[in-house]
Design a protein around this motif. Structure first.
Motif, PDB file in Angstrom:
ATOM      1  N   TYR A  41       0.766  -1.072   0.009  1.00 51.20           N
ATOM      2  CA  TYR A  41       0.163   0.069   0.026  1.00 51.20           C
ATOM      3  C   TYR A  41       0.822   1.241  -0.092  1.00 51.20           C
ATOM      4  O   TYR A  41       1.918   1.169   0.397  1.00 51.20           O
ATOM      5  CB  TYR A  41      -0.924   0.024   0.974  1.00 51.20           C
ATOM      6  N   PRO A  42       0.336   2.337  -0.429  1.00 46.18           N
ATOM      7  CA  PRO A  42       1.283   3.652  -0.643  1.00 46.18           C
ATOM      8  C   PRO A  42       1.218   3.991   1.026  1.00 46.18           C
ATOM      9  O   PRO A  42       0.475   3.752   1.670  1.00 46.18           O
ATOM     10  CB  PRO A  42       0.399   4.610  -1.260  1.00 46.18           C
ATOM     11  N   PRO A  43       2.487   4.828   1.114  1.00 43.46           N
ATOM     12  CA  PRO A  43       2.759   5.348   2.406  1.00 43.46           C
ATOM     13  C   PRO A  43       1.875   6.442   2.925  1.00 43.46           C
ATOM     14  O   PRO A  43       1.225   7.121   2.030  1.00 43.46           O
ATOM     15  CB  PRO A  43       3.980   6.070   2.283  1.00 43.46           C
ATOM     16  N   ARG A  84      -5.240  16.326   7.127  1.00 46.21           N
ATOM     17  CA  ARG A  84      -6.657  16.940   7.152  1.00 46.21           C
ATOM     18  C   ARG A  84      -7.339  16.357   6.687  1.00 46.21           C
ATOM     19  O   ARG A  84      -8.654  17.080   6.543  1.00 46.21           O
ATOM     20  CB  ARG A  84      -6.216  18.355   7.074  1.00 46.21           C
ATOM     21  N   ASN A  85      -7.246  15.491   5.651  1.00 50.51           N
ATOM     22  CA  ASN A  85      -8.372  14.886   4.845  1.00 50.51           C
ATOM     23  C   ASN A  85      -8.862  13.739   5.723  1.00 50.51           C
ATOM     24  O   ASN A  85      -8.966  12.686   5.177  1.00 50.51           O
ATOM     25  CB  ASN A  85      -7.666  14.207   3.366  1.00 50.51           C
ATOM     26  N   LEU A 135     -10.841   8.139   6.608  1.00 49.50           N
ATOM     27  CA  LEU A 135     -11.705   7.075   7.218  1.00 49.50           C
ATOM     28  C   LEU A 135     -12.116   6.174   6.015  1.00 49.50           C
ATOM     29  O   LEU A 135     -12.206   5.115   6.205  1.00 49.50           O
ATOM     30  CB  LEU A 135     -13.076   7.842   7.683  1.00 49.50           C
ATOM     31  N   PHE A 136     -12.515   6.761   4.719  1.00 45.07           N
ATOM     32  CA  PHE A 136     -12.957   5.870   3.575  1.00 45.07           C
ATOM     33  C   PHE A 136     -11.456   5.108   3.373  1.00 45.07           C
ATOM     34  O   PHE A 136     -11.946   3.813   3.035  1.00 45.07           O
ATOM     35  CB  PHE A 136     -13.109   6.662   2.316  1.00 45.07           C
ATOM     36  N   ALA A 137     -10.395   5.505   3.429  1.00 44.25           N
ATOM     37  CA  ALA A 137      -9.232   4.750   3.225  1.00 44.25           C
ATOM     38  C   ALA A 137      -9.225   3.368   4.086  1.00 44.25           C
ATOM     39  O   ALA A 137      -8.817   2.438   3.846  1.00 44.25           O
ATOM     40  CB  ALA A 137      -8.069   5.493   2.933  1.00 44.25           C
ATOM     41  N   ILE A 138      -9.528   3.732   5.429  1.00 43.86           N
ATOM     42  CA  ILE A 138      -9.438   2.655   6.407  1.00 43.86           C
ATOM     43  C   ILE A 138     -10.397   1.714   5.992  1.00 43.86           C
ATOM     44  O   ILE A 138     -10.029   0.494   6.131  1.00 43.86           O
ATOM     45  CB  ILE A 138      -9.696   3.212   7.763  1.00 43.86           C
TER      46      ILE A 138
END
Length: 262
Positions: A137-139, A146-147, A152-155
Protein backbone atom coordinates in the motif's frame (compact mmCIF):
# COMPACT_ATOMS: atom_id res chain seq x y z
CA UNK A 1 -5.02 6.29 34.71
CA UNK A 2 -1.86 7.88 36.08
CA UNK A 3 -1.52 11.64 36.00
CA UNK A 4 1.48 13.60 34.81
CA UNK A 5 2.54 14.95 38.22
CA UNK A 6 5.61 12.72 38.04
CA UNK A 7 6.99 14.85 35.19
CA UNK A 8 7.23 12.00 32.69
CA UNK A 9 7.45 13.41 29.17
CA UNK A 10 6.82 10.33 27.02
CA UNK A 11 5.80 6.73 27.65
CA UNK A 12 6.55 3.95 25.21
CA UNK A 13 4.11 1.05 25.64
CA UNK A 14 5.13 -2.45 24.56
CA UNK A 15 3.16 -5.70 24.76
CA UNK A 16 5.17 -8.91 24.66
CA UNK A 17 4.30 -12.56 24.10
CA UNK A 18 6.74 -15.29 23.10
CA UNK A 19 9.13 -12.52 22.12
CA UNK A 20 12.43 -13.75 23.46
CA UNK A 21 14.07 -13.97 20.03
CA UNK A 22 13.96 -10.25 19.21
CA UNK A 23 12.80 -8.27 22.23
CA UNK A 24 16.30 -7.42 23.50
CA UNK A 25 17.24 -5.73 20.21
CA UNK A 26 14.00 -3.76 20.23
CA UNK A 27 14.48 -2.60 23.82
CA UNK A 28 17.98 -1.45 22.94
CA UNK A 29 16.74 0.54 19.94
CA UNK A 30 14.11 2.25 22.09
CA UNK A 31 16.13 3.17 25.18
CA UNK A 32 18.85 4.61 22.93
CA UNK A 33 16.36 7.36 22.01
CA UNK A 34 14.66 7.94 25.36
CA UNK A 35 15.30 11.13 27.26
CA UNK A 36 15.85 11.29 31.03
CA UNK A 37 12.14 12.03 31.59
CA UNK A 38 10.83 9.23 29.38
CA UNK A 39 9.86 5.65 30.21
CA UNK A 40 9.34 2.26 28.57
CA UNK A 41 6.34 0.36 29.95
CA UNK A 42 6.28 -3.35 29.08
CA UNK A 43 3.34 -5.66 29.75
CA UNK A 44 4.10 -9.32 29.13
CA UNK A 45 0.98 -11.29 28.25
CA UNK A 46 1.84 -14.34 30.35
CA UNK A 47 4.47 -15.67 27.94
CA UNK A 48 5.14 -19.39 28.44
CA UNK A 49 8.73 -19.09 27.20
CA UNK A 50 11.70 -17.11 28.56
CA UNK A 51 10.54 -13.69 27.27
CA UNK A 52 10.36 -12.20 30.78
CA UNK A 53 13.81 -13.54 31.66
CA UNK A 54 15.27 -11.99 28.49
CA UNK A 55 13.62 -8.64 29.27
CA UNK A 56 14.91 -8.65 32.85
CA UNK A 57 18.41 -9.59 31.71
CA UNK A 58 18.36 -6.81 29.10
CA UNK A 59 17.24 -4.22 31.64
CA UNK A 60 20.01 -5.32 34.02
CA UNK A 61 22.64 -5.36 31.28
CA UNK A 62 21.71 -1.85 30.17
CA UNK A 63 21.43 -0.60 33.75
CA UNK A 64 18.06 0.93 32.88
CA UNK A 65 15.83 2.56 35.49
CA UNK A 66 13.41 3.89 32.86
CA UNK A 67 12.03 0.46 31.90
CA UNK A 68 9.10 -0.97 33.87
CA UNK A 69 7.90 -4.54 33.42
CA UNK A 70 4.64 -6.11 34.58
CA UNK A 71 3.00 -9.41 33.67
CA UNK A 72 -0.63 -10.37 33.20
CA UNK A 73 -2.01 -13.19 35.35
CA UNK A 74 -3.38 -14.94 32.26
CA UNK A 75 -3.09 -14.61 28.51
CA UNK A 76 -5.47 -11.79 27.52
CA UNK A 77 -4.38 -11.14 23.93
CA UNK A 78 -2.22 -8.36 22.58
CA UNK A 79 -5.00 -5.74 22.37
CA UNK A 80 -5.74 -6.00 26.09
CA UNK A 81 -2.04 -6.17 26.91
CA UNK A 82 -1.51 -2.90 25.04
CA UNK A 83 -4.50 -1.41 26.85
CA UNK A 84 -2.96 -2.42 30.19
CA UNK A 85 0.33 -0.78 29.18
CA UNK A 86 -1.44 2.44 28.16
CA UNK A 87 -3.20 2.53 31.53
CA UNK A 88 0.18 2.26 33.27
CA UNK A 89 1.74 4.99 31.14
CA UNK A 90 2.48 8.27 32.93
CA UNK A 91 3.76 10.44 30.09
CA UNK A 92 2.24 13.43 28.31
CA UNK A 93 2.88 11.56 25.07
CA UNK A 94 2.25 7.85 24.58
CA UNK A 95 3.75 5.68 21.84
CA UNK A 96 3.17 2.05 20.96
CA UNK A 97 5.88 -0.46 20.18
CA UNK A 98 5.87 -4.04 18.98
CA UNK A 99 8.32 -6.49 20.55
CA UNK A 100 10.20 -7.46 17.40
CA UNK A 101 10.83 -4.28 15.37
CA UNK A 102 13.66 -1.74 15.37
CA UNK A 103 13.19 2.01 15.76
CA UNK A 104 14.80 4.22 13.14
CA UNK A 105 17.19 6.99 14.30
CA UNK A 106 15.41 10.22 15.27
CA UNK A 107 11.99 8.59 15.48
CA UNK A 108 11.22 9.51 19.08
CA UNK A 109 11.75 13.27 18.82
CA UNK A 110 10.10 13.43 15.38
CA UNK A 111 6.94 11.83 16.72
CA UNK A 112 6.88 14.06 19.80
CA UNK A 113 7.14 17.06 17.48
CA UNK A 114 4.29 15.62 15.41
CA UNK A 115 2.08 15.70 18.48
CA UNK A 116 2.72 19.40 18.99
CA UNK A 117 -0.69 20.35 17.55
CA UNK A 118 -2.41 16.98 17.05
CA UNK A 119 -3.91 14.32 19.31
CA UNK A 120 -2.59 11.41 17.21
CA UNK A 121 0.53 10.96 15.10
CA UNK A 122 1.24 8.21 12.55
CA UNK A 123 4.43 7.57 10.62
CA UNK A 124 5.57 5.11 7.98
CA UNK A 125 7.41 1.82 8.29
CA UNK A 126 9.84 -0.12 6.18
CA UNK A 127 10.77 -3.79 6.22
CA UNK A 128 13.85 -4.68 8.25
CA UNK A 129 16.66 -5.93 6.06
CA UNK A 130 15.01 -4.97 2.77
CA UNK A 131 16.69 -1.60 2.13
CA UNK A 132 13.67 0.55 2.93
CA UNK A 133 11.09 -1.59 1.14
CA UNK A 134 7.46 -1.13 2.22
CA UNK A 135 4.41 -3.31 1.85
CA UNK A 136 2.04 -3.01 -1.12
CA UNK A 137 0.00 0.00 0.00
CA UNK A 138 1.08 3.62 -0.51
CA UNK A 139 2.84 5.39 2.38
CA UNK A 140 1.26 8.01 4.60
CA UNK A 141 1.80 11.57 3.42
CA UNK A 142 1.77 14.69 5.57
CA UNK A 143 -0.61 16.45 3.17
CA UNK A 144 -3.23 13.78 3.92
CA UNK A 145 -3.36 14.72 7.58
CA UNK A 146 -6.41 16.98 7.32
CA UNK A 147 -8.29 14.81 4.82
CA UNK A 148 -10.19 13.16 7.65
CA UNK A 149 -13.15 11.82 5.68
CA UNK A 150 -10.83 10.51 2.97
CA UNK A 151 -8.70 8.85 5.65
CA UNK A 152 -11.75 7.15 7.16
CA UNK A 153 -12.82 5.94 3.71
CA UNK A 154 -9.30 4.65 3.07
CA UNK A 155 -9.44 2.76 6.37
CA UNK A 156 -12.65 1.10 5.24
CA UNK A 157 -11.09 -0.17 2.02
CA UNK A 158 -7.78 -1.04 3.67
CA UNK A 159 -5.72 1.63 1.95
CA UNK A 160 -4.17 3.57 4.85
CA UNK A 161 -1.15 1.95 6.53
CA UNK A 162 -1.95 2.81 10.13
CA UNK A 163 0.25 0.53 12.24
CA UNK A 164 0.44 0.84 16.01
CA UNK A 165 4.20 0.38 15.98
CA UNK A 166 4.41 3.69 14.06
CA UNK A 167 1.79 5.61 16.06
CA UNK A 168 1.43 7.72 19.18
CA UNK A 169 -1.02 10.06 20.88
CA UNK A 170 -1.31 12.77 23.49
CA UNK A 171 -2.64 11.98 26.95
CA UNK A 172 -5.75 14.07 26.23
CA UNK A 173 -6.79 11.47 23.66
CA UNK A 174 -6.90 8.62 26.16
CA UNK A 175 -9.77 8.92 28.65
CA UNK A 176 -13.17 8.81 26.98
CA UNK A 177 -11.43 8.58 23.63
CA UNK A 178 -8.98 5.77 22.97
CA UNK A 179 -9.73 4.04 26.28
CA UNK A 180 -11.47 1.90 26.97
CA UNK A 181 -10.83 0.03 23.74
CA UNK A 182 -14.23 -1.40 22.74
CA UNK A 183 -14.66 -4.93 24.02
CA UNK A 184 -15.32 -6.38 20.56
CA UNK A 185 -11.88 -5.30 19.34
CA UNK A 186 -9.69 -8.41 19.23
CA UNK A 187 -7.27 -6.94 16.70
CA UNK A 188 -6.67 -3.66 14.86
CA UNK A 189 -6.36 -1.53 17.98
CA UNK A 190 -4.15 0.70 15.84
CA UNK A 191 -7.01 1.28 13.40
CA UNK A 192 -9.19 2.26 16.38
CA UNK A 193 -6.60 4.87 17.39
CA UNK A 194 -6.43 6.18 13.81
CA UNK A 195 -10.23 6.37 13.65
CA UNK A 196 -10.28 8.32 16.91
CA UNK A 197 -7.76 10.82 15.57
CA UNK A 198 -9.60 11.30 12.29
CA UNK A 199 -13.06 11.58 13.87
CA UNK A 200 -11.70 14.21 16.23
CA UNK A 201 -10.07 15.91 13.25
CA UNK A 202 -6.69 15.88 14.96
CA UNK A 203 -4.18 13.49 13.40
CA UNK A 204 -0.76 14.17 11.90
CA UNK A 205 0.86 11.98 9.26
CA UNK A 206 4.64 11.93 9.08
CA UNK A 207 6.34 11.39 5.74
CA UNK A 208 9.32 9.67 7.27
CA UNK A 209 9.88 6.03 8.14
CA UNK A 210 9.85 5.72 11.93
CA UNK A 211 10.20 1.96 12.41
CA UNK A 212 11.60 -1.05 10.60
CA UNK A 213 9.17 -3.94 10.90
CA UNK A 214 10.55 -7.43 11.25
CA UNK A 215 8.44 -9.89 9.25
CA UNK A 216 8.39 -13.52 10.38
CA UNK A 217 6.01 -16.43 10.72
CA UNK A 218 4.73 -15.42 14.16
CA UNK A 219 3.77 -11.79 13.40
CA UNK A 220 0.39 -10.87 14.87
CA UNK A 221 -0.37 -8.80 11.76
CA UNK A 222 -1.17 -11.18 8.88
CA UNK A 223 1.44 -11.24 6.14
CA UNK A 224 -0.87 -12.36 3.32
CA UNK A 225 -4.29 -11.48 1.93
CA UNK A 226 -7.17 -12.49 4.19
CA UNK A 227 -10.21 -14.53 3.25
CA UNK A 228 -13.22 -12.50 2.01
CA UNK A 229 -15.36 -13.32 5.06
CA UNK A 230 -12.61 -12.21 7.41
CA UNK A 231 -12.29 -8.96 5.48
CA UNK A 232 -16.05 -8.33 5.65
CA UNK A 233 -16.08 -8.92 9.40
CA UNK A 234 -13.20 -6.49 9.84
CA UNK A 235 -14.97 -3.82 7.77
CA UNK A 236 -18.12 -4.19 9.83
CA UNK A 237 -16.02 -3.73 12.95
CA UNK A 238 -14.55 -0.54 11.44
CA UNK A 239 -18.07 0.79 10.85
CA UNK A 240 -18.89 0.15 14.49
CA UNK A 241 -15.65 1.82 15.59
CA UNK A 242 -16.33 4.94 13.54
CA UNK A 243 -19.79 5.20 15.09
CA UNK A 244 -18.33 4.69 18.57
CA UNK A 245 -15.66 7.32 18.00
CA UNK A 246 -18.32 9.84 16.95
CA UNK A 247 -20.39 8.96 20.01
CA UNK A 248 -17.47 9.51 22.36
CA UNK A 249 -16.52 12.75 20.61
CA UNK A 250 -20.04 14.16 21.01
CA UNK A 251 -20.11 13.09 24.66
CA UNK A 252 -16.72 14.69 25.34
CA UNK A 253 -17.77 17.98 23.76
CA UNK A 254 -21.02 17.98 25.74
CA UNK A 255 -19.05 17.43 28.95
CA UNK A 256 -16.78 20.37 28.13
CA UNK A 257 -19.75 22.65 27.49
CA UNK A 258 -21.38 21.54 30.75
CA UNK A 259 -18.15 22.22 32.67
CA UNK A 260 -17.94 25.72 31.20
CA UNK A 261 -21.51 26.49 32.25
CA UNK A 262 -20.93 25.23 35.79
Amino acid sequence: MSDTSTGIRASVCMATYRGSAYVAEQIESIVAQLGPDDELVIVDDCSPDDTVAVIVATIDRLGESRVFLTRTNENVGYVRAFEAAIRRARGRYVFLSDQDDVWTPGRHEAMIAGLGHSLVVAGNHSILGRAGARLWYPPLRSQQSRNHLANLFAIMIGYRPYFGCAMGFRREAIEGGILPIPTYVRESHDVWIAITGNVRRSIRHLDQVVVERRLHDTNQTPLGIRAPLVILRARWMFVRLIAEAYRRTVAARAAIRAARRA
